[in-house]
Design an enzyme around this catalytic site. Structure first.
Site, PDB file in Angstrom:
ATOM      1  N   ASN A 127     -45.782   5.416 -65.116  1.00 15.87           N
ATOM      2  CA  ASN A 127     -46.822   5.274 -64.103  1.00 15.87           C
ATOM      3  C   ASN A 127     -47.375   3.854 -63.993  1.00 15.87           C
ATOM      4  O   ASN A 127     -47.931   3.489 -62.961  1.00 15.87           O
ATOM      5  CB  ASN A 127     -47.967   6.247 -64.414  1.00 15.87           C
ATOM      6  N   GLY A 185     -49.762   3.420 -68.356  1.00 12.61           N
ATOM      7  CA  GLY A 185     -50.857   3.167 -67.432  1.00 12.61           C
ATOM      8  C   GLY A 185     -51.732   4.395 -67.278  1.00 12.61           C
ATOM      9  O   GLY A 185     -52.127   4.763 -66.172  1.00 12.61           O
ATOM     10  N   ALA A 198     -40.040  -3.948 -53.003  1.00 12.18           N
ATOM     11  CA  ALA A 198     -38.797  -4.184 -53.743  1.00 12.18           C
ATOM     12  C   ALA A 198     -38.827  -3.475 -55.091  1.00 12.18           C
ATOM     13  O   ALA A 198     -37.837  -2.859 -55.514  1.00 12.18           O
ATOM     14  CB  ALA A 198     -38.587  -5.681 -53.938  1.00 12.18           C
ATOM     15  N   LYS A 233     -40.614  -0.814 -56.010  1.00 12.14           N
ATOM     16  CA  LYS A 233     -40.634   0.640 -55.900  1.00 12.14           C
ATOM     17  C   LYS A 233     -39.324   1.188 -55.336  1.00 12.14           C
ATOM     18  O   LYS A 233     -38.923   2.315 -55.658  1.00 12.14           O
ATOM     19  CB  LYS A 233     -41.816   1.084 -55.049  1.00 12.14           C
ATOM     20  N   ASP A 284     -47.824  -3.777 -73.236  1.00 10.05           N
ATOM     21  CA  ASP A 284     -47.394  -4.254 -71.924  1.00 10.05           C
ATOM     22  C   ASP A 284     -45.947  -3.817 -71.746  1.00 10.05           C
ATOM     23  O   ASP A 284     -45.042  -4.369 -72.377  1.00 10.05           O
ATOM     24  CB  ASP A 284     -47.514  -5.776 -71.854  1.00 10.05           C
ATOM     25  N   VAL A 285     -45.709  -2.810 -70.914  1.00  8.76           N
ATOM     26  CA  VAL A 285     -44.369  -2.239 -70.804  1.00  8.76           C
ATOM     27  C   VAL A 285     -43.357  -3.203 -70.197  1.00  8.76           C
ATOM     28  O   VAL A 285     -42.146  -2.981 -70.303  1.00  8.76           O
ATOM     29  CB  VAL A 285     -44.385  -0.918 -70.004  1.00  8.76           C
ATOM     30  N   TYR A 288     -43.944  -5.522 -53.908  1.00 10.48           N
ATOM     31  CA  TYR A 288     -44.209  -4.136 -54.292  1.00 10.48           C
ATOM     32  C   TYR A 288     -43.123  -3.201 -53.749  1.00 10.48           C
ATOM     33  O   TYR A 288     -42.632  -2.319 -54.466  1.00 10.48           O
ATOM     34  CB  TYR A 288     -45.580  -3.724 -53.761  1.00 10.48           C
TER      35      TYR A 288
END
Length: 243
Positions: free
Chosen positions: A86, A10, A153, A155, A59-60, A151
């Site tokens: 990132n 990213g 969850a 992180k 797309d990771v 989000y």
């Protein structure tokens, strides 16, 4: 960092761009991953510093594409010294309205994407007996936030993986740490209304948003540190303690 190889996922804009430029300024060659945003402007800035930049669209969250990204980095530079995870997305909405696809999309990119990339560099770093992994978490992963169940969850999960990977890879001289940014001035925060920005600033003791370059400086510090591992560095102007 001179002649080291650094992968930044990213990396075409925002925090990722700042991190890529910071490492390049220290003499590192950059593998700049992107999914949709054109990386050419950043690539040119990096190469103007006299280092090499390989751009790889991937797309990771897709296991095969994450592996392809690492394979291309190794083919070009012979190894990977630093991985900065990132890449991330948000799909903010209250729990009662959140759809399964909103939850899955955020988990897949933010959490599974981080897992995919760490797994892909694992073998090469272990063979090298050296390396640094830096995972981008968030203060939301530490404290939660209304409308960000998915989000938060993702992180929080990044932190758990960071601690575990740090323990697994320490014997091979590989460090793994996380950064938890607060409100950083990027395209994502620019769209907020002045009223919302004022409300947010009330909860930040330093009374300002952070800059992407401040996250980049922290990433560089962690990459250079040989005796710091399994840690989360909160870069938030005091936002967590200000709540």
């Amino acid at each position: 960092m001179k002649d080291k190889t650094v992968i930044v996922t990213g990396g075409a804009k925002g925090i990722g761009k700042a991190i890529a430029l910071k490492f390049a300024s220290e003499g590192a060659n950059i593998v700049l991953n992107y999914r949709s945003t054109s990386p050419e402007e950043v690539k040119n800035e990096i190469e103007d510093m006299g280092v090499k930049c390989l751009t790889v669209q991937a797309d990771v969250s897709n296991t095969e594409e994450a592996q392809k990204l690492v394979d291309e980095a190794i083919a070009e530079f012979g190894g990977v010294d630093v991985l900065v995870n990132n890449a991330g997305i948000t799909r903010d909405i209250l729990l009662m309205r959140m759809k399964e696809e909103d939850f899955d999309a955020v988990i897949n990119t933010n959490l599974k994407g981080c897992f995919n990339m760490m797994k892909a560099v694992n073998k090469i770093m272990m063979k090298q007996r050296s390396g640094a992994i830096i995972n981008m978490s968030s203060v939301i992963g530490l404290a939660g936030n209304i409308g960000q169940v998915n989000y938060a969850a993702s992180k929080a999960g990044v932190l758990g993986m960071t601690y575990s990977v740090a323990k697994e890879l320490a014997a091979r001289n590989i460090t793994c740490n996380a950064i938890a940014p607060g409100m950083i001035a990027t395209d994502m925060t620019e769209v907020l209304s002045d009223k919302v920005k004022e409300q947010i600033l009330e909860g930040i003791p330093l009374k300002r948003f952070g800059q992407p370059e401040e996250i980049a400086e922290t990433a560089l510090f962690l990459a250079k540190s040989k005796y710091i591992t399994g840690q989360v560095i909160t870069v938030d102007g005091g936002m967590v303690i200000g709540r």
